[in-house]
Scaffold this motif. Structure first.
Motif, PDB file in Angstrom:
ATOM      1  N   ASP A   1       0.838  -1.204   0.000  1.00  9.17           N
ATOM      2  CA  ASP A   1       0.000   0.000   0.000  1.00  9.17           C
ATOM      3  C   ASP A   1       0.874   1.256   0.000  1.00  9.17           C
ATOM      4  N   THR A   2       0.518   2.192  -0.883  1.00  2.97           N
ATOM      5  CA  THR A   2       1.273   3.419  -0.943  1.00  2.97           C
ATOM      6  C   THR A   2       0.676   4.423   0.017  1.00  2.97           C
ATOM      7  N   GLU A   3       1.545   5.280   0.595  1.00  4.58           N
ATOM      8  CA  GLU A   3       1.074   6.305   1.529  1.00  4.58           C
ATOM      9  C   GLU A   3       0.784   7.604   0.805  1.00  4.58           C
ATOM     10  N   VAL A   4       1.067   7.664  -0.481  1.00  2.00           N
ATOM     11  CA  VAL A   4       0.740   8.806  -1.313  1.00  2.00           C
ATOM     12  C   VAL A   4      -0.354   8.337  -2.268  1.00  2.00           C
ATOM     13  N   THR A   5      -1.497   8.988  -2.194  1.00  2.00           N
ATOM     14  CA  THR A   5      -2.672   8.560  -2.952  1.00  2.00           C
ATOM     15  C   THR A   5      -2.919   9.509  -4.109  1.00  2.00           C
ATOM     16  N   GLN A   6      -3.021   8.934  -5.312  1.00  2.00           N
ATOM     17  CA  GLN A   6      -3.274   9.744  -6.493  1.00  2.00           C
ATOM     18  C   GLN A   6      -4.599   9.346  -7.121  1.00  2.00           C
ATOM     19  N   THR A   7      -5.362  10.360  -7.538  1.00  2.00           N
ATOM     20  CA  THR A   7      -6.610  10.107  -8.257  1.00  2.00           C
ATOM     21  C   THR A   7      -6.713  11.070  -9.433  1.00  2.00           C
ATOM     22  N   PRO A   8      -7.338  10.615 -10.532  1.00  2.00           N
ATOM     23  CA  PRO A   8      -7.771   9.241 -10.780  1.00  2.00           C
ATOM     24  C   PRO A   8      -6.588   8.346 -11.160  1.00  2.00           C
ATOM     25  N   LYS A   9      -6.810   7.061 -11.265  1.00  2.00           N
ATOM     26  CA  LYS A   9      -5.757   6.140 -11.706  1.00  2.00           C
ATOM     27  C   LYS A   9      -5.539   6.248 -13.218  1.00  2.00           C
ATOM     28  N   HIS A  10      -6.619   6.453 -13.943  1.00  2.00           N
ATOM     29  CA  HIS A  10      -6.559   6.597 -15.392  1.00  2.00           C
ATOM     30  C   HIS A  10      -7.390   7.807 -15.785  1.00  2.00           C
ATOM     31  N   LEU A  11      -6.941   8.498 -16.837  1.00  2.00           N
ATOM     32  CA  LEU A  11      -7.676   9.656 -17.330  1.00  2.00           C
ATOM     33  C   LEU A  11      -7.479   9.752 -18.832  1.00  2.00           C
ATOM     34  N   VAL A  12      -8.603   9.860 -19.550  1.00  2.00           N
ATOM     35  CA  VAL A  12      -8.561  10.109 -20.989  1.00  2.00           C
ATOM     36  C   VAL A  12      -9.200  11.474 -21.220  1.00  2.00           C
ATOM     37  N   MET A  13      -8.507  12.338 -21.916  1.00  2.00           N
ATOM     38  CA  MET A  13      -9.052  13.671 -22.154  1.00  2.00           C
ATOM     39  C   MET A  13      -8.742  14.142 -23.565  1.00  2.00           C
ATOM     40  N   GLY A  14      -9.630  14.972 -24.075  1.00  2.00           N
ATOM     41  CA  GLY A  14      -9.407  15.565 -25.376  1.00  2.00           C
ATOM     42  C   GLY A  14      -8.540  16.807 -25.246  1.00  2.00           C
ATOM     43  N   MET A  15      -8.079  17.283 -26.363  1.00  2.00           N
ATOM     44  CA  MET A  15      -7.140  18.409 -26.355  1.00  2.00           C
ATOM     45  C   MET A  15      -7.786  19.716 -25.912  1.00  2.00           C
ATOM     46  N   THR A  16      -9.122  19.778 -25.905  1.00  2.00           N
ATOM     47  CA  THR A  16      -9.766  21.014 -25.480  1.00  2.00           C
ATOM     48  C   THR A  16     -10.301  20.931 -24.044  1.00  2.00           C
ATOM     49  N   ASN A  17     -10.141  19.781 -23.425  1.00  2.00           N
ATOM     50  CA  ASN A  17     -10.671  19.592 -22.068  1.00  2.00           C
ATOM     51  C   ASN A  17      -9.827  20.279 -21.006  1.00  2.00           C
ATOM     52  N   LYS A  18     -10.471  20.468 -19.859  1.00  2.00           N
ATOM     53  CA  LYS A  18      -9.753  20.863 -18.636  1.00  2.00           C
ATOM     54  C   LYS A  18      -9.997  19.779 -17.593  1.00  2.00           C
ATOM     55  N   LYS A  19      -8.938  19.291 -17.016  1.00  2.00           N
ATOM     56  CA  LYS A  19      -9.037  18.260 -15.987  1.00  2.00           C
ATOM     57  C   LYS A  19      -7.996  18.534 -14.899  1.00  2.00           C
ATOM     58  N   SER A  20      -8.136  17.837 -13.784  1.00  2.00           N
ATOM     59  CA  SER A  20      -7.171  17.976 -12.695  1.00  2.00           C
ATOM     60  C   SER A  20      -6.749  16.622 -12.155  1.00  2.00           C
ATOM     61  N   LEU A  21      -5.480  16.514 -11.820  1.00  2.00           N
ATOM     62  CA  LEU A  21      -4.954  15.353 -11.113  1.00  2.00           C
ATOM     63  C   LEU A  21      -4.793  15.734  -9.646  1.00  2.00           C
ATOM     64  N   LYS A  22      -5.082  14.763  -8.776  1.00  2.00           N
ATOM     65  CA  LYS A  22      -5.013  15.052  -7.342  1.00  2.00           C
ATOM     66  C   LYS A  22      -4.057  14.099  -6.653  1.00  2.00           C
ATOM     67  N   CYS A  23      -3.414  14.612  -5.615  1.00  2.00           N
ATOM     68  CA  CYS A  23      -2.441  13.852  -4.840  1.00  2.00           C
ATOM     69  C   CYS A  23      -2.613  14.218  -3.370  1.00  2.00           C
ATOM     70  N   GLU A  24      -2.556  13.212  -2.494  1.00  2.00           N
ATOM     71  CA  GLU A  24      -2.741  13.445  -1.063  1.00  2.00           C
ATOM     72  C   GLU A  24      -1.759  12.589  -0.272  1.00  2.00           C
ATOM     73  N   GLN A  25      -1.181  13.181   0.774  1.00  2.00           N
ATOM     74  CA  GLN A  25      -0.327  12.416   1.688  1.00  2.00           C
ATOM     75  C   GLN A  25      -0.620  12.874   3.114  1.00  2.00           C
ATOM     76  N   HIS A  26      -0.524  11.934   4.043  1.00  2.00           N
ATOM     77  CA  HIS A  26      -0.790  12.234   5.451  1.00  2.00           C
ATOM     78  C   HIS A  26       0.388  11.783   6.312  1.00  2.00           C
ATOM     79  N   MET A  27       1.592  11.962   5.780  1.00  2.00           N
ATOM     80  CA  MET A  27       2.796  11.601   6.519  1.00  2.00           C
ATOM     81  C   MET A  27       3.435  12.817   7.175  1.00  2.00           C
TER      82      MET A  27
END
Lengths: 114, 114
Positions: A1-27
């Motif tokens: 188990d990793t202590e750094v959590t990333q979401t989403p695991k997979h992302l497909v987006m078009g060239m005009t989209n806006k999306k965000s990747l998220k990362c969380e740690q509690h160490m």
């Protein structure tokens, strides 16, 4: 188990989209990082945050916009990406940026830009 | 400037055989050295680190590495490998004044065959 959590695991987006990747740690780490990794290549540093302030930007194009809302969270905002931006995006954290604090990596977000 | 060279891109080995993955570095300042392992579809996991002190460093999963300052090397060894050791291995270097910037080698793909 990793202590750094990333979401989403997979992302497909078009060239005009806006999306965000998220990362969380509690160490309690005060440094957080974004890396980009292409297939069969080592990770390439994109950004470093130290005590919630951006300390390193490795000349990353402005279509990638990092944000550190607090010491536990790190976001990467994506806008108008290109197909060549398809890669595994890894988040990492460490106690500090003093070099002798090992990085702890998440499992990454696999991004596909169509 | 710092750099890392991993001398072998691929290392095939039979199960229960010993293995050595080679890493050479260059740096004008004192270094901190790391080995990370990346299993398929996962992030990087720290195997071991050299910060100072004893030049023989023991890590997880039975791996060890020896820091050799005169030869600027940090080779990774395991006396008997398992199928589960099949993965990509990255050597990395940084220094106390690098702001957390970790320089990775190109990686060595270890393939353990039955």
């Amino acid at each position: 188990d990793t202590e750094v959590t990333q979401t989403p695991k997979h992302l497909v987006m078009g060239m005009t989209n806006k999306k965000s990747l998220k990362c969380e740690q509690h160490m309690g780490h005060r440094a957080m990082y974004w890396y980009k990794q292409k297939a069969k290549k080592p990770p390439e540093l994109m950004f470093v945050y130290s005590y919630e302030k951006l300390s390193i930007n490795e000349s990353v194009p402005s279509r990638f916009s990092p944000e550190c809302p607090n010491s536990s969270l790190l976001n990467l905002h994506l806008h108008a990406l290109q197909p060549e931006d398809s890669a595994l995006y890894l988040c990492a954290s460490s106690q500090a940026t003093d070099g002798n604090s090992p990085l702890h990596f998440g499992n990454g977000t696999r991004l596909t830009v169509t | 400037a710092q750099s890392v060279t991993q001398l072998d891109s691929q290392v095939p080995v039979f199960e229960e055989a010993p293995v050595e993955l080679r890493c050479n570095y260059s740096s004008s300042v004192s270094v901190y050295l790391f080995w990370y392992v990346q299993y398929p579809n996962q992030g990087l996991q720290l195997l071991l680190k050299y910060l100072s002190g004893s030049t023989l460093v023991k890590g997880i999963n039975g791996f060890e590495a020896e820091f050799n300052k005169s030869q600027t090397s940090f080779h990774l060894r395991k006396p008997s490998v398992h199928i589960s050791d099949t993965a990509e291995y990255f050597c990395a270097v940084t220094g106390y004044n690098q702001g957390g910037k970790l320089i990775f080698g190109q990686g060595t793909e270890l393939s353990v065959k039955p």
